[in-house]
Motif scaffolding. Structure first.
Motif, mmCIF file in Angstrom:
data_model
loop_
_atom_site.group_PDB
_atom_site.id
_atom_site.type_symbol
_atom_site.label_atom_id
_atom_site.label_comp_id
_atom_site.label_asym_id
_atom_site.label_seq_id
_atom_site.Cartn_x
_atom_site.Cartn_y
_atom_site.Cartn_z
ATOM 1 N N ASN A 438 0.832 -1.208 0.000
ATOM 2 C CA ASN A 438 0.000 0.000 0.000
ATOM 3 C C ASN A 438 0.866 1.259 0.000
ATOM 4 N N MET A 439 1.932 1.262 0.791
ATOM 5 C CA MET A 439 2.798 2.444 0.849
ATOM 6 C C MET A 439 3.560 2.628 -0.463
ATOM 7 N N LEU A 440 3.955 1.552 -1.090
ATOM 8 C CA LEU A 440 4.601 1.659 -2.400
ATOM 9 C C LEU A 440 3.634 2.225 -3.433
ATOM 10 N N ALA A 441 2.388 1.796 -3.380
ATOM 11 C CA ALA A 441 1.388 2.314 -4.314
ATOM 12 C C ALA A 441 1.168 3.805 -4.098
ATOM 13 N N GLU A 442 1.144 4.233 -2.828
ATOM 14 C CA GLU A 442 0.993 5.656 -2.536
ATOM 15 C C GLU A 442 2.200 6.445 -3.047
ATOM 16 N N HIS A 443 3.404 5.876 -2.899
ATOM 17 C CA HIS A 443 4.594 6.543 -3.416
ATOM 18 C C HIS A 443 4.513 6.696 -4.931
ATOM 19 N N ASP A 444 4.052 5.664 -5.619
ATOM 20 C CA ASP A 444 3.964 5.745 -7.078
ATOM 21 C C ASP A 444 2.948 6.798 -7.513
ATOM 22 N N LYS A 445 1.862 6.937 -6.766
ATOM 23 C CA LYS A 445 0.886 8.002 -7.056
ATOM 24 C C LYS A 445 1.519 9.371 -6.862
ATOM 25 N N PHE A 446 2.255 9.504 -5.756
ATOM 26 C CA PHE A 446 2.953 10.771 -5.512
ATOM 27 C C PHE A 446 3.902 11.095 -6.669
ATOM 28 N N TRP A 447 4.680 10.125 -7.092
ATOM 29 C CA TRP A 447 5.662 10.372 -8.150
ATOM 30 C C TRP A 447 4.971 10.839 -9.435
ATOM 31 N N LYS A 448 3.882 10.200 -9.775
ATOM 32 C CA LYS A 448 3.152 10.585 -10.984
ATOM 33 C C LYS A 448 2.661 12.024 -10.888
ATOM 34 N N ALA A 449 2.203 12.431 -9.699
ATOM 35 C CA ALA A 449 1.729 13.804 -9.504
ATOM 36 C C ALA A 449 2.870 14.803 -9.505
ATOM 37 N N ALA A 450 4.043 14.379 -8.996
ATOM 38 C CA ALA A 450 5.175 15.307 -8.884
ATOM 39 C C ALA A 450 5.957 15.451 -10.181
ATOM 40 N N ARG A 451 5.922 14.450 -11.023
ATOM 41 C CA ARG A 451 6.798 14.425 -12.201
ATOM 42 C C ARG A 451 6.676 15.660 -13.090
ATOM 43 N N PRO A 452 5.483 16.190 -13.377
ATOM 44 C CA PRO A 452 5.408 17.387 -14.231
ATOM 45 C C PRO A 452 6.078 18.619 -13.629
ATOM 46 N N GLY A 453 6.251 18.646 -12.306
ATOM 47 C CA GLY A 453 6.862 19.801 -11.670
ATOM 48 C C GLY A 453 8.370 19.831 -11.757
ATOM 49 N N MET A 454 8.984 18.783 -12.238
ATOM 50 C CA MET A 454 10.449 18.716 -12.313
ATOM 51 C C MET A 454 10.932 19.466 -13.543
ATOM 52 N N VAL A 455 10.812 20.780 -13.497
ATOM 53 C CA VAL A 455 11.000 21.622 -14.682
ATOM 54 C C VAL A 455 12.458 21.980 -14.965
ATOM 55 N N ASN A 456 13.346 21.644 -14.046
ATOM 56 C CA ASN A 456 14.753 22.037 -14.225
ATOM 57 C C ASN A 456 15.645 20.899 -14.717
ATOM 58 N N GLU A 457 15.070 19.753 -14.995
ATOM 59 C CA GLU A 457 15.878 18.579 -15.308
ATOM 60 C C GLU A 457 16.727 18.737 -16.565
ATOM 61 N N ASP A 458 16.223 19.436 -17.561
ATOM 62 C CA ASP A 458 16.939 19.538 -18.836
ATOM 63 C C ASP A 458 17.715 20.846 -18.991
ATOM 64 N N GLU A 459 17.788 21.616 -17.898
ATOM 65 C CA GLU A 459 18.513 22.884 -17.976
ATOM 66 C C GLU A 459 20.022 22.631 -18.080
ATOM 67 N N PRO A 460 20.699 23.223 -19.072
ATOM 68 C CA PRO A 460 22.153 23.047 -19.159
ATOM 69 C C PRO A 460 22.851 23.812 -18.043
ATOM 70 N N ASP A 461 24.004 23.308 -17.623
ATOM 71 C CA ASP A 461 24.781 24.020 -16.620
ATOM 72 C C ASP A 461 25.246 25.358 -17.164
ATOM 73 N N ALA A 462 25.118 26.390 -16.348
ATOM 74 C CA ALA A 462 25.568 27.718 -16.769
ATOM 75 C C ALA A 462 27.071 27.711 -17.017
ATOM 76 N N LYS A 463 27.495 28.422 -18.050
ATOM 77 C CA LYS A 463 28.923 28.509 -18.363
ATOM 78 C C LYS A 463 29.645 29.436 -17.396
ATOM 79 N N GLU A 464 28.921 30.445 -16.888
ATOM 80 C CA GLU A 464 29.486 31.382 -15.922
ATOM 81 C C GLU A 464 28.510 31.551 -14.768
ATOM 82 N N ALA A 465 29.049 31.696 -13.579
ATOM 83 C CA ALA A 465 28.201 31.850 -12.401
ATOM 84 C C ALA A 465 27.677 33.283 -12.310
ATOM 85 N N PRO A 466 26.367 33.469 -12.102
ATOM 86 C CA PRO A 466 25.796 34.818 -12.026
ATOM 87 C C PRO A 466 26.464 35.709 -10.986
#
Length: 489
Positions: A438-466
């Motif tokens: 049951n707890m694993l199933a709840e975790h999988d539901k959470f992951w599905k809901a959270a996945r669209p919010g991971m908006v920074n995953e494909d951001e390239p590393d900055a070449k220079e620090a701000p």
């Protein structure tokens, strides 16, 4: 402008789960320390460290004793600011552009500004060093911060502090970003942050202006350094230099909390001020700690795991709420609470209406009555920190835990009865496969809901620090002014 009421404090349940407060704190101060575990207070049984001011605060507060944060710092801060799980606001790491809190999320200082509070941050931000992410662009009126995740840090991405702080003694006389301008300060970093916060708070109090002060120390995070007078007693006791320095940093924090409370009382605003103290994750291990030349075992309040761990010791931290006349009795709340709960609680206390589309829950019913009805729920704790450019879905069941009031599932095969076994010593997964499933199933539901919010995953590393770019530009044009050190009010 919000209306501050002075009637006797009561709670009226107006519509579940929102709570309307009959009175609002005129001022709110939130102190959060970095890498300080629950076992690093004498209040929780540490016989080496003495933290009298924090112990006194604990004894005069409503204490959340089953309060959880994320295993590392940026995730905790993003949850605190947004009321949402860190992964839902793009924060899945502490560096490589994945520490940035998504710009489309409304955060705590913005809510409080709308309610008439002036807002200030002093110390650690760690939710994005790029200009759009800076706290003065996200609702804070007064900003006095270092860059990156700690003074002197530099990574090969946007996450890097001002260049002059890249030195061995960086916790002394650091260069700080004050409202977008770099200034050179004098003194130990924690003292500097508290002093600036106190000066700002006093000016608001003198003007009759309600305020929210977010004092976010970068101590006792490594590197291990502290003022000599703070660490010398631990040297004298036989501790190695690193351990003496970390304990000295905690002693220094305790001194500053004592100073803060003394000043609130001296200015006559203590009764009008809600003071919250918490830490951002479990204790960070001290490298090779020794006492009298022999290995020293770190006191961890009986918990398993430390910073970065998804066991209790990585996420269960102190949280004290003190508001004289309201939350000043030594009340203990043992129900499961978490960092996302503070935003709706603070906003509602301040006279506003908390958002309903967040993960946090207003703690009002428990603050009024520790035995109030409180529905059980699952909370999801995950380290994140998968490699750059990896598919997050491949890591959905790595380094994670699920908690409810009674059980903690760690990974797929470890289940602990936290009521009976708070130290997580006896794995009962094979005895309760239905609970695990049951707890694993709840975790999988959470992951599905959270996945669209991971908006920074494909951001390239900055070449220079701000911060490096800004520092070079300022130094070349107007130079680096000396901090106009306020006289201690």
């Amino acid at each position: 402008m919000m209306m501050f009421r002075s009637s006797v404090f009561t709670l009226l349940v107006v519509m579940a789960p929102l709570v309307a407060y009959a009175e609002s704190p005129r001022n709110i101060v939130l102190v959060i320390t970095d890498d300080q575990g629950k076992g690093e207070l004498s209040f929780y049984g540490n016989e080496v460290l003495s933290t009298p001011n924090l112990d006194k605060l604990a004894n005069e507060s409503t204490r959340l004793e089953d309060f959880h944060v994320s295993p590392t710092c940026s995730p905790t801060r993003s949850a605190l600011m947004s009321g949402l799980h860190p992964f839902k606001v793009g924060v899945t790491h502490t560096v490589i552009e994945r520490e940035r809190l998504a710009l489309d999320k409304k955060i705590l200082p913005q809510y409080l500004s709308e309610l008439g509070y002036k807002t200030g941050i002093f110390g650690k931000w760690h939710l994005g060093d790029d200009e759009p992410y800076q706290p003065y662009n996200r609702g804070f009126d007064e900003v006095f911060i270092h860059g990156a995740g700690g003074i002197g840090q530099k990574f090969d991405c946007s996450n890097a502090d001002a260049p002059p702080n890249n030195r061995k003694d960086c916790y002394f006389d650091p260069v700080i970003n004050h409202n977008g301008t770099f200034v050179k300060t004098e003194g130990f970093c924690t003292d500097v942050f508290f002093q600036q916060a106190l000066g700002w708070m006093k000016s608001k109090a003198d003007d009759g202006q309600p305020f929210f002060a977010y004092i976010s120390t970068n101590t006792p995070h490594n590197p291990m350094m502290a003022p000599d007078d703070a660490k010398q007693p631990f040297r004298d006791a036989g501790f190695d230099e690193n351990t003496a320095a970390k304990f000295g940093m905690i002693t220094n924090i305790d001194d500053n909390v004592g100073l803060l409370r003394a000043k609130l009382a001296e200015w006559g605003i203590a009764d009008d001020t809600l003071l919250i103290f918490m830490t951002d994750n479990g204790a960070a291990p001290i490298p090779n700690p020794t006492l009298d030349g022999k290995p020293y075992t770190h006191h961890n309040a009986g918990m398993k795991g430390m910073k970065g761990s998804v066991n209790e010791g990585g996420t269960r931290v102190p949280c004290f709420l003190c508001w004289p006349g309201h939350f000043d009795k030594p009340q203990t709340i043992d129900r499961l609470t978490r960092h996302t709960d503070l935003l709706p609680t603070i906003v509602t206390l301040a006279g506003g209406q908390a958002p309903t589309d967040i993960d946090g829950r207003d703690l009002g019913p428990l603050l009024a009555d520790a035995d109030a009805d409180w529905d059980d729920r699952y909370i999801f704790l995950q380290q994140g920190r998968w490699p750059k450019a990896a598919d997050p879905d491949e890591f959905s069941r790595r380094d994670f835990a699920v908690r409810n009031e009674k059980y903690r599932l760690v990974g797929e095969k470890q289940l602990y009865d936290i009521d009976a076994d708070p130290g997580e010593q006896r794995n009962i997964a094979t005895e309760h496969p239905e609970i695990v499933a049951n707890m694993l199933a709840e975790h999988d539901k959470f992951w599905k809901a959270a996945r669209p919010g991971m908006v920074n995953e494909d951001e390239p590393d900055a070449k220079e620090a701000p911060y490096w770019i800004r520092y070079a530009k300022q130094a070349a044009t107007v130079g680096i002014p000396m901090w106009e050190r306020p006289n201690l009010p």
